[in-house]
Write a protein that holds these residues in place. Structure first.
Motif, short mmCIF file in Angstrom:
data_model
loop_
_atom_site.label_atom_id
_atom_site.label_comp_id
_atom_site.label_asym_id
_atom_site.label_seq_id
_atom_site.Cartn_x
_atom_site.Cartn_y
_atom_site.Cartn_z
N VAL A 254 -3.98 -6.43 -4.30
CA VAL A 254 -4.84 -6.01 -5.40
C VAL A 254 -4.59 -6.88 -6.63
O VAL A 254 -5.54 -7.33 -7.31
N ARG A 255 -3.34 -7.18 -6.91
CA ARG A 255 -3.02 -8.06 -8.05
C ARG A 255 -3.55 -9.48 -7.81
O ARG A 255 -4.02 -10.15 -8.74
N HIS A 285 3.98 10.48 -2.29
CA HIS A 285 4.28 11.10 -3.58
C HIS A 285 3.55 10.42 -4.74
O HIS A 285 3.64 10.88 -5.88
N GLU A 286 2.87 9.33 -4.46
CA GLU A 286 2.10 8.63 -5.49
C GLU A 286 0.76 8.21 -4.91
O GLU A 286 0.45 7.01 -4.82
N PRO A 287 -0.07 9.19 -4.52
CA PRO A 287 -1.31 8.90 -3.79
C PRO A 287 -2.32 8.08 -4.56
O PRO A 287 -3.18 7.44 -3.97
N ASP A 292 -5.12 3.55 -9.17
CA ASP A 292 -4.83 3.42 -10.60
C ASP A 292 -4.53 1.96 -10.96
O ASP A 292 -4.93 1.48 -12.04
N LEU A 293 -3.83 1.26 -10.09
CA LEU A 293 -3.53 -0.14 -10.33
C LEU A 293 -4.82 -0.96 -10.38
O LEU A 293 -5.01 -1.79 -11.28
N SER A 296 -6.57 -0.33 -13.61
CA SER A 296 -5.91 -0.95 -14.76
C SER A 296 -6.12 -2.46 -14.80
O SER A 296 -6.12 -3.07 -15.88
N LEU A 297 -6.32 -3.08 -13.64
CA LEU A 297 -6.53 -4.52 -13.56
C LEU A 297 -8.00 -4.90 -13.64
O LEU A 297 -8.34 -6.09 -13.61
N GLY A 298 -8.87 -3.90 -13.68
CA GLY A 298 -10.30 -4.18 -13.77
C GLY A 298 -10.94 -4.63 -12.48
O GLY A 298 -11.96 -5.32 -12.49
N VAL A 299 -10.35 -4.23 -11.35
CA VAL A 299 -10.92 -4.65 -10.05
C VAL A 299 -11.25 -3.45 -9.16
O VAL A 299 -11.45 -3.60 -7.96
#
Length: 434
Positions: A254-255, A285-287, A292-293, A296-299
């Motif tokens: 994703v990055r 535990h972090e679905p 969200d990433l 936050s990166l606009g993708v």
């Protein structure tokens, strides 16, 4: 023991093998929960063993009270559900507290057969090995062990924010390595890790790479595959397949996509990042971590999250992709990489663990040092903008994958089984020893 050395001196062949996959069932869908390459391995090997006349019983934990005690997976292959601990999903490490009832279930199943019902036990993952060694010693048969992943190796290359494997597992693996009659390593790199991290004897290690189903995962036209999975024919699909957890590093892809679009905004209208798989491990535990990433990166608009797919459908995803990205922090082999190459799609993967064997660097894919998204973006940009180079890699990919068929894996496993059935001049104690 029914598996004996033939009178003509040929290698012994077992009649029935007890395969142990305690924490995850071969009936589970790969890519969900704890199901992944190990599940594929157990299923593919068991089916092919049975086709060669070797019956296989796979012992796994019963996760629901209404599961039938025995399920036929294929002719000659049975899955035995053993009650051990509370029903439902359990943390893998908590299962260590329920080994005794699991072993009891294995012993009870063997007692229902003729004497010498099982010739050999093959454990998959450390928990299975801990149960398997107790059953094997009780039956007086060899234990062959596949670790698949190892705590000390994973702890040496943790993803940021990931929890280390517990000391209980480290100690359990250390004991198991010295209790097993034979250890199966997926690659030479894994064999080295067994020796360096656990002090395993080289004479007890056999290197046998896993395989790929060359009848399901085959090359095909990319444009048609894109249409079948619901994408425009001009899409540049960057594909991640596997369990969504930090260890597998889908965040790196994703990055990298964000870096790629910053470098070349014109790609946005046709770029898709496909993530095919379910939450697993700490990811449960972090679905929303990946979504969200991406936001936050606009993708977020180019990221497409898909659930695990059937093998036939997954093959279309591979065929449709510009590249399959395997940026794992630790990988004992990397079946996804081999499946992708079998479908004619090059792989961009981290240079870790077994991926150095799964991918022919520079010929069927590219291995990247480290996990810097900019490095992945650079390779992926070249894949997209230099179609002749990508086509060169794609052409070589199926040939490399063809060297890693399951039949070859089973040939080698049967040879190791036969050697293990030979009389032992060096009987192994139940307690750990060097």
């Amino acid at each position: 023991m029914s598996g004996i050395v033939p009178a003509d001196g040929r290698t012994a062949v077992p009649s029935r093998v007890a395969t142990v996959s305690l924490h995850t069932s071969p009936l589970d869908q790969p890519g969900t929960g704890d199901a992944g390459g190990l599940n594929v391995y157990v299923v593919e090997v068991a089916r092919r063993m049975a086709e060669r006349g070797v019956a296989v019983d796979v012992f796994t934990r019963a996760t629901a009270p209404d599961l039938p005690p025995v399920v036929e997976l294929a002719p000659g292959v049975s899955v035995r559900h053993v009650p051990a601990g509370p029903y439902g999903r359990m943390d893998k490490h908590a299962l260590a507290d329920h080994l005794c009832p699991f072993v009891f279930g294995m012993l009870r199943a063997e007692a229902q057969g003729d004497p010498g019902h099982y010739d050999l036990v093959h454990g998959h993952y450390w928990l299975s090995g801990r149960a398997g060694v107790m059953a094997a010693r009780r039956w007086g048969v060899p234990l062959v062990q596949s670790m698949h992943t190892m705590a000390r190796v994973k702890n040496a290359s943790l993803a940021e924010g990931d929890a280390p494997e517990p000391e209980l597992r480290v100690r359990g693996e250390d004991q198991l390595v010295h209790q097993a009659d034979r250890l199966i390593a997926n690659t030479e790199d894994e064999a080295r890790q067994l020796r360096e991290h656990y002090g395993a004897r080289e004479s007890r290690i056999s290197v046998i790479p896993p395989g790929v189903d060359l009848e399901v995962f085959t090359p095909g036209a990319r444009r048609e595959a894109l249409t079948r999975i619901g994408l425009p024919a001009d899409t540049e699909l960057l594909l991640f397949v596997g369990r969504v957890q930090r260890l597998k590093a889908p965040d790196v892809l994703v990055r990298a996509a964000a870096e790629l679009l910053e470098r070349d905004p014109s790609l946005r209208s046709r770029l898709v990042v496909g993530v095919v798989g379910g939450l697993s491990g700490a990811g449960m535990h972090e679905p929303r971590m990946l979504a969200d990433l991406a936001r936050s990166l606009g993708v977020a608009d180019v990221v497409r999250m898909e659930p695990p797919q059937s093998r036939e459908r997954l093959a279309d995803y591979y065929r449709a992709a510009t590249a399959t990205v395997v940026p794992s922090h630790s990988e004992s082999f990397g079946l996804v990489a081999v499946e992708s190459q079998a479908c004619g799609t090059p792989v961009v993967a981290a240079r870790v663990g077994g991926l150095g064997t799964a991918v022919a660097d520079g010929r069927s894919g590219i291995l990247v040092e480290g996990h810097d998204p900019a490095d992945y973006a650079a390779v992926l940009h070249r894949m997209i903008t230099e179609p002749a180079w990508r086509a060169h890699l794609a052409e070589a990919a199926p040939a490399h994958a063809a060297t890693l068929g399951w039949e070859r894996t089973v040939d080698s496993l049967l040879a190791v089984y036969g050697e293990s059935l030979a009389p032992h001049a060096d009987p192994l104690p139940l307690a750990a020893g060097r």
